[in-house]
Design a protein around this motif. Structure first.
Motif, PDB file in Angstrom:
ATOM      1  N   MET A   1       0.713  -1.205  -0.152  1.00  0.00           N
ATOM      2  CA  MET A   1      -0.049  -0.034  -0.142  1.00  0.00           C
ATOM      3  C   MET A   1       0.953   1.305   0.143  1.00  0.00           C
ATOM      4  N   PRO A   2       0.742   2.053  -1.006  1.00  0.00           N
ATOM      5  CA  PRO A   2       1.550   3.184  -0.945  1.00  0.00           C
ATOM      6  C   PRO A   2       1.258   4.119   0.051  1.00  0.00           C
ATOM      7  N   GLU A   3       1.985   4.678   0.701  1.00  0.00           N
ATOM      8  CA  GLU A   3       1.942   5.551   1.963  1.00  0.00           C
ATOM      9  C   GLU A   3       0.703   6.634   1.622  1.00  0.00           C
ATOM     10  N   GLN A   4       0.690   7.146   0.418  1.00  0.00           N
ATOM     11  CA  GLN A   4      -0.269   8.274   0.185  1.00  0.00           C
ATOM     12  C   GLN A   4      -1.723   7.646  -0.189  1.00  0.00           C
ATOM     13  N   GLN A   5      -1.697   6.325  -0.167  1.00  0.00           N
ATOM     14  CA  GLN A   5      -3.217   5.716  -0.528  1.00  0.00           C
ATOM     15  C   GLN A   5      -4.107   6.004   0.441  1.00  0.00           C
ATOM     16  N   HIS A   6      -5.325   6.492   0.258  1.00  0.00           N
ATOM     17  CA  HIS A   6      -6.214   6.752   1.326  1.00  0.00           C
ATOM     18  C   HIS A   6      -7.651   5.703   1.211  1.00  0.00           C
ATOM     19  N   ILE A   7      -7.882   5.386   2.293  1.00  0.00           N
ATOM     20  CA  ILE A   7      -9.032   4.266   2.409  1.00  0.00           C
ATOM     21  C   ILE A   7     -10.113   5.082   2.854  1.00  0.00           C
ATOM     22  N   SER A   8     -11.311   5.098   2.092  1.00  0.00           N
ATOM     23  CA  SER A   8     -12.208   6.004   2.550  1.00  0.00           C
ATOM     24  C   SER A   8     -13.163   5.313   3.739  1.00  0.00           C
ATOM     25  N   ASP A   9     -13.896   6.094   4.544  1.00  0.00           N
ATOM     26  CA  ASP A   9     -14.704   5.347   5.555  1.00  0.00           C
ATOM     27  C   ASP A   9     -15.516   4.173   5.074  1.00  0.00           C
ATOM     28  N   ALA A  10     -16.142   3.862   4.013  1.00  0.00           N
ATOM     29  CA  ALA A  10     -16.860   2.922   3.586  1.00  0.00           C
ATOM     30  C   ALA A  10     -15.843   1.802   3.147  1.00  0.00           C
ATOM     31  N   VAL A  14     -15.676  -2.170   4.834  1.00  0.00           N
ATOM     32  CA  VAL A  14     -15.348  -3.702   3.976  1.00  0.00           C
ATOM     33  C   VAL A  14     -14.237  -4.346   4.392  1.00  0.00           C
ATOM     34  N   MET A  15     -13.132  -3.505   4.723  1.00  0.00           N
ATOM     35  CA  MET A  15     -11.826  -4.030   5.122  1.00  0.00           C
ATOM     36  C   MET A  15     -11.982  -4.618   6.479  1.00  0.00           C
ATOM     37  N   GLN A  16     -12.757  -4.279   7.339  1.00  0.00           N
ATOM     38  CA  GLN A  16     -12.846  -4.677   8.664  1.00  0.00           C
ATOM     39  C   GLN A  16     -13.595  -6.015   8.482  1.00  0.00           C
ATOM     40  N   VAL A  17     -14.400  -6.224   7.698  1.00  0.00           N
ATOM     41  CA  VAL A  17     -15.014  -7.599   7.475  1.00  0.00           C
ATOM     42  C   VAL A  17     -13.963  -8.511   6.831  1.00  0.00           C
ATOM     43  N   VAL A  18     -13.075  -8.241   5.888  1.00  0.00           N
ATOM     44  CA  VAL A  18     -12.118  -8.935   5.424  1.00  0.00           C
ATOM     45  C   VAL A  18     -11.035  -9.305   6.425  1.00  0.00           C
ATOM     46  N   TRP A  19     -10.747  -8.310   6.920  1.00  0.00           N
ATOM     47  CA  TRP A  19      -9.625  -8.322   8.294  1.00  0.00           C
ATOM     48  C   TRP A  19      -9.943  -9.515   9.227  1.00  0.00           C
ATOM     49  N   SER A  20     -11.363  -9.277   9.741  1.00  0.00           N
ATOM     50  CA  SER A  20     -11.794 -10.203  10.916  1.00  0.00           C
ATOM     51  C   SER A  20     -11.715 -11.637  10.360  1.00  0.00           C
ATOM     52  N   ARG A  50     -12.696  -1.374  -5.989  1.00  0.00           N
ATOM     53  CA  ARG A  50     -11.929   0.076  -5.654  1.00  0.00           C
ATOM     54  C   ARG A  50     -10.657  -0.444  -4.818  1.00  0.00           C
ATOM     55  N   LEU A  51     -10.892  -1.439  -3.771  1.00  0.00           N
ATOM     56  CA  LEU A  51      -9.884  -1.636  -2.864  1.00  0.00           C
ATOM     57  C   LEU A  51      -8.810  -2.842  -3.642  1.00  0.00           C
ATOM     58  N   VAL A  52      -9.240  -3.390  -4.735  1.00  0.00           N
ATOM     59  CA  VAL A  52      -8.400  -3.986  -5.423  1.00  0.00           C
ATOM     60  C   VAL A  52      -7.688  -3.456  -6.543  1.00  0.00           C
ATOM     61  N   ASP A  53      -8.194  -2.356  -6.903  1.00  0.00           N
ATOM     62  CA  ASP A  53      -7.574  -1.196  -7.775  1.00  0.00           C
ATOM     63  C   ASP A  53      -6.401  -0.456  -6.897  1.00  0.00           C
ATOM     64  N   LYS A  54      -6.761  -0.028  -5.647  1.00  0.00           N
ATOM     65  CA  LYS A  54      -5.706   0.407  -4.925  1.00  0.00           C
ATOM     66  C   LYS A  54      -4.489  -0.524  -4.447  1.00  0.00           C
ATOM     67  N   GLU A  55      -4.912  -1.808  -4.680  1.00  0.00           N
ATOM     68  CA  GLU A  55      -3.790  -2.912  -4.521  1.00  0.00           C
ATOM     69  C   GLU A  55      -3.780  -3.071  -2.667  1.00  0.00           C
ATOM     70  N   ILE A  56      -4.863  -2.894  -2.292  1.00  0.00           N
ATOM     71  CA  ILE A  56      -5.091  -3.003  -0.845  1.00  0.00           C
ATOM     72  C   ILE A  56      -5.967  -4.586  -0.572  1.00  0.00           C
ATOM     73  N   LEU A  57      -6.556  -4.973  -1.632  1.00  0.00           N
ATOM     74  CA  LEU A  57      -7.157  -6.210  -1.621  1.00  0.00           C
ATOM     75  C   LEU A  57      -6.879  -7.010  -2.833  1.00  0.00           C
ATOM     76  N   VAL A  67     -13.464 -14.242  -3.905  1.00  0.00           N
ATOM     77  CA  VAL A  67     -13.043 -14.417  -2.372  1.00  0.00           C
ATOM     78  C   VAL A  67     -11.891 -13.532  -2.297  1.00  0.00           C
ATOM     79  N   TYR A  68     -11.744 -12.450  -1.268  1.00  0.00           N
ATOM     80  CA  TYR A  68     -11.201 -11.453  -1.162  1.00  0.00           C
ATOM     81  C   TYR A  68     -10.249 -11.807  -0.056  1.00  0.00           C
ATOM     82  N   LYS A  69      -8.888 -11.141  -0.067  1.00  0.00           N
ATOM     83  CA  LYS A  69      -7.995 -11.333   0.898  1.00  0.00           C
ATOM     84  C   LYS A  69      -7.520 -10.070   0.818  1.00  0.00           C
ATOM     85  N   ALA A  70      -6.903  -9.626   2.144  1.00  0.00           N
ATOM     86  CA  ALA A  70      -6.177  -8.220   2.288  1.00  0.00           C
ATOM     87  C   ALA A  70      -4.760  -8.575   1.798  1.00  0.00           C
ATOM     88  N   LYS A  71      -4.156  -7.540   0.989  1.00  0.00           N
ATOM     89  CA  LYS A  71      -2.613  -7.699   0.612  1.00  0.00           C
ATOM     90  C   LYS A  71      -1.944  -6.953   1.564  1.00  0.00           C
TER      91      LYS A  71
END
Length: 125
Positions: A1-10, A14-20, A50-57, A67-71
Motif C-alpha cells: 500500500m503506497p503511503e499516500q493511498q487513502h481508504i475511505s470510511d466505506a 469493507v476491510m474490517q469484514v475481510v480483516w476479521s 476500488r480496494l483491488v484497484d488500490k492494491e489493498i485487496l 474470495v477477497y484477501k487483504a494484501k
C-alpha cells in the motif's frame, strides 16, 4: 500500500469484514454490511473493486465466487491513515496531536500511568 493511498470510511467498513475473517467472499461482505449500512450489492461490489484497484485487496475465483484477501495488514493501514491525519489536522506536529488528545480526554490514573510509561520508553530509544 503506497503511503499516500487513502481508504475511505466505506472502504474501511469493507476491510474490517475481510480483516476479521482473514478472507471473505463478496457475498460474505454483502451480507455483513447490507443490513447494517443499508448498502445494496452493487455498492459493496464497487467498494471491493476500488480496494483491488488500490492494491489493498486481492482476490481469487472459486467457482462462481470471488474470495477477497487483504494484501496489507490492518496495522499498516492504520499507520498510513494516522500519518495522514497528523499531517492534515496538525501539520505533522505529533506533539500537538498528543497534547490535544490528553487535554480533551477524560484520562484516569491508570491511563496517565500508561502514557508516562510509553513516553519514558520512547525517550530511551
Amino acid at each position: 500500500m503506497p503511503e499516500q493511498q487513502h481508504i475511505s470510511d466505506a472502504e474501511w467498513d469493507v476491510m474490517q469484514v475481510v480483516w476479521s475473517g482473514g478472507r471473505a467472499s463478496a457475498a460474505d461482505v454483502i451480507s455483513e454490511l447490507a443490513e447494517d449500512k443499508g448498502w445494496n450489492h452493487r455498492t459493496v461490489r464497487t467498494l471491493l473493486s476500488r480496494l483491488v484497484d488500490k492494491e489493498i485487496l486481492t482476490y481469487e475465483v472459486d467457482g462462481n465466487r470471488y474470495v477477497y484477501k487483504a494484501k496489507v495488514t490492518r496495522q499498516r493501514c492504520v499507520r498510513s491513515e494516522g500519518r495522514s491525519f497528523v499531517n492534515k489536522v496538525f501539520g505533522g506536529d505529533v506533539k500537538s496531536l498528543l497534547l490535544h488528545f490528553v487535554d480533551d480526554s477524560d484520562l484516569d490514573a491508570e491511563d496517565l500511568k500508561k502514557l508516562r510509561e510509553a513516553l519514558k520508553s520512547k525517550k530511551r530509544s
